[in-house]
Design a protein around this motif. Structure first.
Motif, short mmCIF file in Angstrom:
data_model
loop_
_atom_site.label_atom_id
_atom_site.label_comp_id
_atom_site.label_asym_id
_atom_site.label_seq_id
_atom_site.Cartn_x
_atom_site.Cartn_y
_atom_site.Cartn_z
N VAL A 115 14.47 -9.27 -2.20
CA VAL A 115 14.93 -7.83 -2.70
C VAL A 115 13.50 -7.04 -2.68
O VAL A 115 12.67 -7.33 -3.36
N LEU A 116 13.25 -6.06 -1.79
CA LEU A 116 12.13 -5.40 -1.72
C LEU A 116 12.39 -3.68 -1.47
O LEU A 116 13.29 -3.40 -1.29
N LYS A 117 11.15 -2.99 -1.81
CA LYS A 117 11.24 -1.69 -1.68
C LYS A 117 11.36 -1.18 -0.01
O LYS A 117 10.62 -1.85 0.76
N LEU A 135 8.47 -0.64 2.29
CA LEU A 135 7.75 -1.82 2.86
C LEU A 135 8.11 -1.85 4.35
O LEU A 135 7.13 -2.41 5.09
N LEU A 136 9.32 -1.75 4.77
CA LEU A 136 9.82 -2.03 5.90
C LEU A 136 9.03 -1.12 7.26
O LEU A 136 8.97 -1.39 8.39
N TRP A 177 7.59 -4.26 10.27
CA TRP A 177 8.74 -3.80 11.20
C TRP A 177 9.23 -5.61 11.55
O TRP A 177 10.31 -5.47 11.70
N ALA A 178 8.37 -6.38 11.44
CA ALA A 178 8.88 -7.73 11.77
C ALA A 178 9.61 -8.24 10.44
O ALA A 178 10.63 -8.91 10.91
N ILE A 212 17.09 -7.28 1.58
CA ILE A 212 17.78 -6.38 0.88
C ILE A 212 16.60 -5.14 0.37
O ILE A 212 15.83 -5.29 -0.50
N ALA A 213 16.61 -4.38 1.36
CA ALA A 213 15.78 -3.12 0.88
C ALA A 213 16.46 -2.01 0.26
O ALA A 213 17.15 -1.22 0.81
N ILE A 214 15.69 -1.83 -0.79
CA ILE A 214 16.63 -0.85 -1.83
C ILE A 214 15.63 0.41 -1.94
O ILE A 214 14.21 0.22 -1.86
#
Length: 257
Positions: A101-103, A106-107, A114-115, A122-124
């Motif tokens: 579970v991450l912000k 960050l993606l 990107w990778a 689970i990007a919240i």
């Protein structure tokens, strides 16, 4: 921090960021053609293990792991203490495959972010906690059904050493609804890798994996009781490690998990 340690820390960051660029670029070229488990090993596990090794080699941040015998055979929900970035690297490298579970921001980080997006974490949006909790419940359940561990930091944000944040019930709820246990983990990584600042201090991080805990019953009461049991175990373990005083109590934290 000594001048030598400061130089080592700067070199550590340079090598870490350079490796993220190189590994992220390779992952974008290779990982899309790999099945999910191999993709996870290539993108996340290998690089995170490298980051933990680099921290040990360059700045003297080592670790000692206890409680490995407590890890269940079937993936479940991990409820870990949160003090630094180190435990994110370590747990991502140790458990495989793992849904983090991450912000979502960050993606958007070039190359490695990107990778990471290829792993469908689970990007919240942490500015919308209610929406985030529903997202964790839905996507977390899907990940568990696919045989992936789900890592949740129930305090919601990094909490300095000597303190503990109140555990949110999202992880316990996810476990109860999936009829799986939670696996509590305590550590003191903040001493070597503090929450604030760039300094890194040599030392040995103590990581303790607790017993897998199952809910006693169903519904909201079972979720609350399981969450409290996991929180109590982490608090007591930190006290046994000398990280919390006998009268320490969970504090409210600024961000929702």
């Amino acid at each position: 921090m000594s001048i030598v340690q400061a130089i080592r820390t700067v070199l550590f960051y340079l090598l870490l960021s350079s490796s993220a660029f190189v590994w992220g670029t390779l992952s974008l070229l290779i990982a899309p053609f790999l099945p999910y488990r191999a993709r996870y090993r290539f993108i996340a596990q290998a690089w995170c293990k490298f980051a933990v090794w680099l921290a040990s080699w360059m700045v003297g941040v080592r670790y000692e792991l206890k409680g490995v015998e407590n890890i269940p055979d079937q993936p479940c929900v991990i409820l870990a203490k949160h003090q630094s970035t180190w435990e994110t690297f370590f747990l991502t490298g140790y458990f495989e495959p793992l849904a983090l579970v991450l912000k979502r921001e960050l993606l958007f980080v070039p190359f490695f972010g990107w990778a990471m997006a290829l792993l469908k974490p689970i990007a919240i949006n942490r500015e919308q906690p209610k929406v985030a909790l529903k997202q964790i419940a839905k996507q977390g359940d899907e990940c568990l059904k696919k045989g992936a561990w789900v890592l949740i930091f129930p305090e919601g944000t990094r909490v300095p050493t000597g303190q503990i944040g109140k555990f949110s019930r999202g992880g316990a709820s996810l476990a109860v609804n999936a009829n799986l246990p939670v696996l509590p983990i305590a550590h003191n990584a903040g001493h070597c890798w503090p929450k604030n600042g760039w300094a890194k201090y040599p030392g040995t991080i103590q990581v303790v994996i607790g017993p897998a805990m199952y809910a006693e019953g169903e519904g909201a009461r079972a979720i609350t009781e399981l969450n409290q049991r996991a929180e109590n175990w982490v608090i007591q373990t930190l006290r046994d490690m000398g990280e919390l005083s006998a009268d320490s109590a969970p504090q409210a934290v600024a961000e929702a998990s």
